[in-house]
Design a protein around this motif. Structure first.
Motif, PDB file in Angstrom:
ATOM      1  N   GLY A   4       0.788  -1.228   0.000  1.00 18.87           N
ATOM      2  CA  GLY A   4       0.000   0.000   0.000  1.00 18.87           C
ATOM      3  C   GLY A   4       0.815   1.270   0.000  1.00 18.87           C
ATOM      4  O   GLY A   4       0.341   2.331   0.409  1.00 18.87           O
ATOM      5  N   ILE A   5       2.059   1.189  -0.480  1.00 15.62           N
ATOM      6  CA  ILE A   5       2.928   2.362  -0.581  1.00 15.62           C
ATOM      7  C   ILE A   5       2.741   2.991  -1.955  1.00 15.62           C
ATOM      8  O   ILE A   5       2.827   2.309  -2.980  1.00 15.62           O
ATOM      9  N   HIS A   6       2.483   4.296  -1.994  1.00 12.95           N
ATOM     10  CA  HIS A   6       2.223   4.978  -3.266  1.00 12.95           C
ATOM     11  C   HIS A   6       3.446   5.721  -3.813  1.00 12.95           C
ATOM     12  O   HIS A   6       3.544   5.914  -5.020  1.00 12.95           O
ATOM     13  N   SER A   7       4.363   6.148  -2.938  1.00 10.43           N
ATOM     14  CA  SER A   7       5.573   6.854  -3.406  1.00 10.43           C
ATOM     15  C   SER A   7       6.621   5.809  -3.776  1.00 10.43           C
ATOM     16  O   SER A   7       7.609   5.588  -3.069  1.00 10.43           O
ATOM     17  N   ILE A   8       6.403   5.164  -4.912  1.00 10.62           N
ATOM     18  CA  ILE A   8       7.230   4.039  -5.342  1.00 10.62           C
ATOM     19  C   ILE A   8       8.655   4.492  -5.674  1.00 10.62           C
ATOM     20  O   ILE A   8       8.865   5.474  -6.388  1.00 10.62           O
ATOM     21  N   THR A   9       9.642   3.772  -5.144  1.00  8.26           N
ATOM     22  CA  THR A   9      11.034   3.965  -5.568  1.00  8.26           C
ATOM     23  C   THR A   9      11.551   2.663  -6.173  1.00  8.26           C
ATOM     24  O   THR A   9      10.879   1.635  -6.107  1.00  8.26           O
ATOM     25  N   ASN A  10      12.747   2.721  -6.719  1.00  7.64           N
ATOM     26  CA  ASN A  10      13.364   1.496  -7.238  1.00  7.64           C
ATOM     27  C   ASN A  10      14.173   0.792  -6.159  1.00  7.64           C
ATOM     28  O   ASN A  10      14.970  -0.099  -6.458  1.00  7.64           O
ATOM     29  N   GLY A  11      13.960   1.204  -4.900  1.00  2.00           N
ATOM     30  CA  GLY A  11      14.700   0.609  -3.794  1.00  2.00           C
ATOM     31  C   GLY A  11      16.155   1.027  -3.750  1.00  2.00           C
ATOM     32  O   GLY A  11      16.926   0.543  -2.931  1.00  2.00           O
ATOM     33  N   GLU A  12      16.523   1.958  -4.646  1.00  2.00           N
ATOM     34  CA  GLU A  12      17.920   2.358  -4.861  1.00  2.00           C
ATOM     35  C   GLU A  12      18.750   1.165  -5.349  1.00  2.00           C
ATOM     36  O   GLU A  12      19.951   1.093  -5.138  1.00  2.00           O
ATOM     37  N   TYR A  13      18.093   0.258  -6.066  1.00  2.00           N
ATOM     38  CA  TYR A  13      18.756  -0.946  -6.570  1.00  2.00           C
ATOM     39  C   TYR A  13      19.740  -0.654  -7.696  1.00  2.00           C
ATOM     40  O   TYR A  13      20.553  -1.512  -8.047  1.00  2.00           O
ATOM     41  N   SER A  14      19.675   0.536  -8.282  1.00  2.00           N
ATOM     42  CA  SER A  14      20.623   0.899  -9.336  1.00  2.00           C
ATOM     43  C   SER A  14      21.882   1.547  -8.766  1.00  2.00           C
ATOM     44  O   SER A  14      22.755   1.979  -9.530  1.00  2.00           O
ATOM     45  N   ARG A  15      21.985   1.579  -7.445  1.00  2.00           N
ATOM     46  CA  ARG A  15      23.124   2.229  -6.790  1.00  2.00           C
ATOM     47  C   ARG A  15      23.779   1.264  -5.807  1.00  2.00           C
ATOM     48  O   ARG A  15      23.115   0.398  -5.245  1.00  2.00           O
ATOM     49  N   HIS A  16      25.037   1.498  -5.553  1.00  2.00           N
ATOM     50  CA  HIS A  16      25.740   0.748  -4.515  1.00  2.00           C
ATOM     51  C   HIS A  16      25.517   1.399  -3.158  1.00  2.00           C
ATOM     52  O   HIS A  16      25.417   0.711  -2.140  1.00  2.00           O
ATOM     53  N   GLN A  17      25.423   2.748  -3.163  1.00  2.00           N
ATOM     54  CA  GLN A  17      25.220   3.479  -1.928  1.00  2.00           C
ATOM     55  C   GLN A  17      24.203   4.587  -2.177  1.00  2.00           C
ATOM     56  O   GLN A  17      23.961   4.982  -3.313  1.00  2.00           O
ATOM     57  N   PHE A  18      23.639   5.114  -1.092  1.00  2.00           N
ATOM     58  CA  PHE A  18      22.435   5.926  -1.208  1.00  2.00           C
ATOM     59  C   PHE A  18      22.603   7.191  -2.034  1.00  2.00           C
ATOM     60  O   PHE A  18      21.640   7.676  -2.619  1.00  2.00           O
ATOM     61  N   LEU A  30       3.284  -2.324   8.596  1.00  2.00           N
ATOM     62  CA  LEU A  30       2.954  -1.620   9.840  1.00  2.00           C
ATOM     63  C   LEU A  30       2.769  -0.127   9.585  1.00  2.00           C
ATOM     64  O   LEU A  30       1.828   0.495  10.103  1.00  2.00           O
ATOM     65  N   VAL A  31       3.660   0.453   8.794  1.00  2.00           N
ATOM     66  CA  VAL A  31       3.528   1.875   8.444  1.00  2.00           C
ATOM     67  C   VAL A  31       2.170   2.126   7.790  1.00  2.00           C
ATOM     68  O   VAL A  31       1.460   3.089   8.128  1.00  2.00           O
ATOM     69  N   ARG A  32       1.801   1.252   6.860  1.00  2.00           N
ATOM     70  CA  ARG A  32       0.494   1.390   6.197  1.00  2.00           C
ATOM     71  C   ARG A  32      -0.647   1.267   7.211  1.00  2.00           C
ATOM     72  O   ARG A  32      -1.632   2.033   7.144  1.00  2.00           O
ATOM     73  N   SER A  33      -0.541   0.351   8.157  1.00  3.09           N
ATOM     74  CA  SER A  33      -1.602   0.147   9.150  1.00  3.09           C
ATOM     75  C   SER A  33      -1.720   1.340  10.093  1.00  3.09           C
ATOM     76  O   SER A  33      -2.833   1.742  10.472  1.00  3.09           O
ATOM     77  N   ILE A  34      -0.586   1.907  10.480  1.00  2.58           N
ATOM     78  CA  ILE A  34      -0.617   3.115  11.322  1.00  2.58           C
ATOM     79  C   ILE A  34      -1.319   4.244  10.573  1.00  2.58           C
ATOM     80  O   ILE A  34      -2.188   4.931  11.127  1.00  2.58           O
ATOM     81  N   ALA A  35      -0.928   4.424   9.310  1.00  2.00           N
ATOM     82  CA  ALA A  35      -1.551   5.484   8.506  1.00  2.00           C
ATOM     83  C   ALA A  35      -3.050   5.259   8.357  1.00  2.00           C
ATOM     84  O   ALA A  35      -3.843   6.206   8.454  1.00  2.00           O
ATOM     85  N   ASP A  36      -3.456   4.024   8.154  1.00  2.30           N
ATOM     86  CA  ASP A  36      -4.879   3.725   7.974  1.00  2.30           C
ATOM     87  C   ASP A  36      -5.669   3.982   9.252  1.00  2.30           C
ATOM     88  O   ASP A  36      -6.832   4.370   9.209  1.00  2.30           O
ATOM     89  N   GLN A  37      -5.031   3.787  10.398  1.00  5.03           N
ATOM     90  CA  GLN A  37      -5.731   4.033  11.661  1.00  5.03           C
ATOM     91  C   GLN A  37      -5.854   5.521  11.949  1.00  5.03           C
ATOM     92  O   GLN A  37      -6.887   5.972  12.472  1.00  5.03           O
ATOM     93  N   VAL A  38      -4.843   6.292  11.585  1.00  2.00           N
ATOM     94  CA  VAL A  38      -4.858   7.740  11.873  1.00  2.00           C
ATOM     95  C   VAL A  38      -5.609   8.513  10.806  1.00  2.00           C
ATOM     96  O   VAL A  38      -6.393   9.417  11.110  1.00  2.00           O
ATOM     97  N   TRP A  39      -5.373   8.154   9.541  1.00  2.00           N
ATOM     98  CA  TRP A  39      -5.974   8.892   8.425  1.00  2.00           C
ATOM     99  C   TRP A  39      -6.802   7.923   7.579  1.00  2.00           C
ATOM    100  O   TRP A  39      -6.381   7.534   6.488  1.00  2.00           O
ATOM    101  N   ARG A  40      -7.906   7.521   8.083  1.00  2.00           N
ATOM    102  CA  ARG A  40      -8.714   6.480   7.419  1.00  2.00           C
ATOM    103  C   ARG A  40      -9.083   6.887   5.993  1.00  2.00           C
ATOM    104  O   ARG A  40      -9.560   7.999   5.739  1.00  2.00           O
ATOM    105  N   GLY A  41      -8.828   5.948   5.055  1.00  2.00           N
ATOM    106  CA  GLY A  41      -9.248   6.157   3.679  1.00  2.00           C
ATOM    107  C   GLY A  41      -8.333   7.050   2.861  1.00  2.00           C
ATOM    108  O   GLY A  41      -8.649   7.347   1.706  1.00  2.00           O
TER     109      GLY A  41
END
Length: 405
Positions: free
Chosen positions: A60-74, A392-403
């Motif tokens: 349920g994450i909307h700000s999709i990244t590539n996981g930084e998989y194209s890099r060795h370091q951040f 867990l992050v998604r569940s916290i968000a859903d409890q605080v900001w429903r919908g």
């Protein structure tokens, strides 16, 4: 004053880097030691990116990244690919260590472990952008994986403008004679950074996050004491912070519809090590009011980051993403405790803005406190642990900001 932008940031966020599969890590090292080619890496990397995008979507994450998989370091290779910047292979014992600030938290840690910081890069000539972006290929591949209607939500993580400045002593981030002052050096980097942002914007990027350990160092009492004791410094730590904020604002000039946030990182090295600590109180007023970003991704996973009181300084047109879930260790936080912490943070925002808790909550989101793998090997937890943290992050968000996304 306009309202704070929303979506992005989303209610459930993450900081960009995600644990790399072993196959990807091993293949990248094989390329480095020349037992495999860069072409061999491509299918492994792309497969891993497709899988990590699906994981984010499933969580349920909307700000999709590539996981930084194209890099060795951040931090990627932005500075390394600029004209005038050179990654100097300074081997142990083969250079004068006095070029570094020994009390800079990351340098201090590296020196303790192996006597040299990672990636010693400095200006050996005038800095300028080549016109080719090292970040653009990451975004272009994500566009082939994510539906077009979601391209605006894709998040790309960017290098701190001061990444290769803070670690060096005064006027030592560039070879003698290249620049006469930091102001000249900053001006050329700012032009290059603006070019980078324009290239990415023209390609369709509308959501970016700068990963910045250096500003968080100004929260560290140990660093501040080291700075004060350093007779070479030509300005106070407060003056350096002010100079950085002006410099960053020059770098961050962009169109109004380009959402830009900044993550203040306390360090995220192999084995879940951190580099610095200290509450945001020292810098909050300047950081929130003077820096031209829309969103602050702040680490709040343990006591070393202090309390939520500095959030009273948050302006009405800016957001904070609360990093209350740790990405460093597998133990799962209690959801209700994290929800209660979000409400506590909102109360401080409300107090500073003279708002209700509900209104203050509209400028808050939740996330892990940092990435899961700023460096190739990642933190001291497993892939399933990471998935549970994101859920867990998604569940916290859903409890605080429903919908809300």
């Amino acid at each position: 004053m306009s309202a704070a932008p929303r979506a992005p940031p989303f209610r459930a966020e993450h900081i960009g880097s995600l644990l790399r599969p072993d196959e990807l890590v091993k293949k990248r090292y094989a390329v480095a030691d020349k037992t495999a080619t860069a072409d061999d890496l491509v299918p492994v990397e792309q497969k891993a990116i497709r899988e990590i995008v699906k994981l984010q979507q499933d969580c349920g994450i909307h700000s999709i990244t590539n996981g930084e998989y194209s890099r060795h370091q951040f931090w990627g290779t932005f500075f390394e690919t600029l004209n005038g910047m050179e990654e100097i292979n300074m081997r142990e014992g083969g250079y004068d260590q006095s070029i570094f600030r020994a009390y800079a938290p990351d340098v201090k840690s590296f020196m303790h472990a192996k006597t040299i910081p990672n990636s010693v890069t400095m200006a050996t000539g005038k800095i300028s952008h080549t016109g080719t972006s090292s970040f653009l290929p990451e975004f272009e591949y994500l566009k082939t994986v994510v539906p077009k209607e979601n391209w605006k939500d894709v998040k790309l993580t960017l290098t701190s403008p001061s990444w290769y400045h803070f670690r060096y002593g005064p006027n030592k981030a560039y070879v003698k004679g290249v620049y006469n002052s930091d102001d000249e050096y900053f001006a050329d980097i700012a032009k290059a950074y603006q070019t980078e942002l324009k290239i990415l914007y023209d390609a369709g990027l509308r959501n970016a996050q700068v990963d910045d350990p250096n500003l968080a160092y100004f929260c560290s009492e140990a660093m501040l004491e080291g700075w004060k004791a350093d007779k070479e410094n030509i300005q106070t730590a407060d003056e350096q912070l002010d100079a950085y904020l002006r410099f960053y604002n020059d770098c961050f000039k962009r169109p109004d519809d380009f959402h830009l946030g900044i993550h203040l990182c306390r360090g995220n090295y192999v084995g879940s090590k951190h580099f610095s600590e200290g509450a945001y109180d020292n810098i909050a007023a300047k950081l929130f009011k003077n820096l031209n970003v829309s969103t602050y991704y702040l680490e709040y996973d343990n006591p070393r980051s202090g309390g939520f009181e500095p959030l009273k300084h948050l302006p009405l047109d800016k957001n904070v993403v609360l990093g209350v879930v740790t990405s460093k260790f597998p133990e799962l936080e209690d959801q209700q405790e994290m929800v209660d912490r979000v409400y506590k943070a909102a109360d401080y925002v409300a107090e500073g803005s003279k708002q209700s808790r509900e209104d203050a909550l509209q400028r808050l989101s939740v996330s892990p406190q940092c990435g899961f793998a700023s460096h190739a090997e990642g933190n001291a937890l497993g892939h399933e642990d990471m998935k549970k943290k994101l859920q867990l992050v998604r569940s916290i968000a859903d409890q605080v900001w429903r919908g809300q996304a």
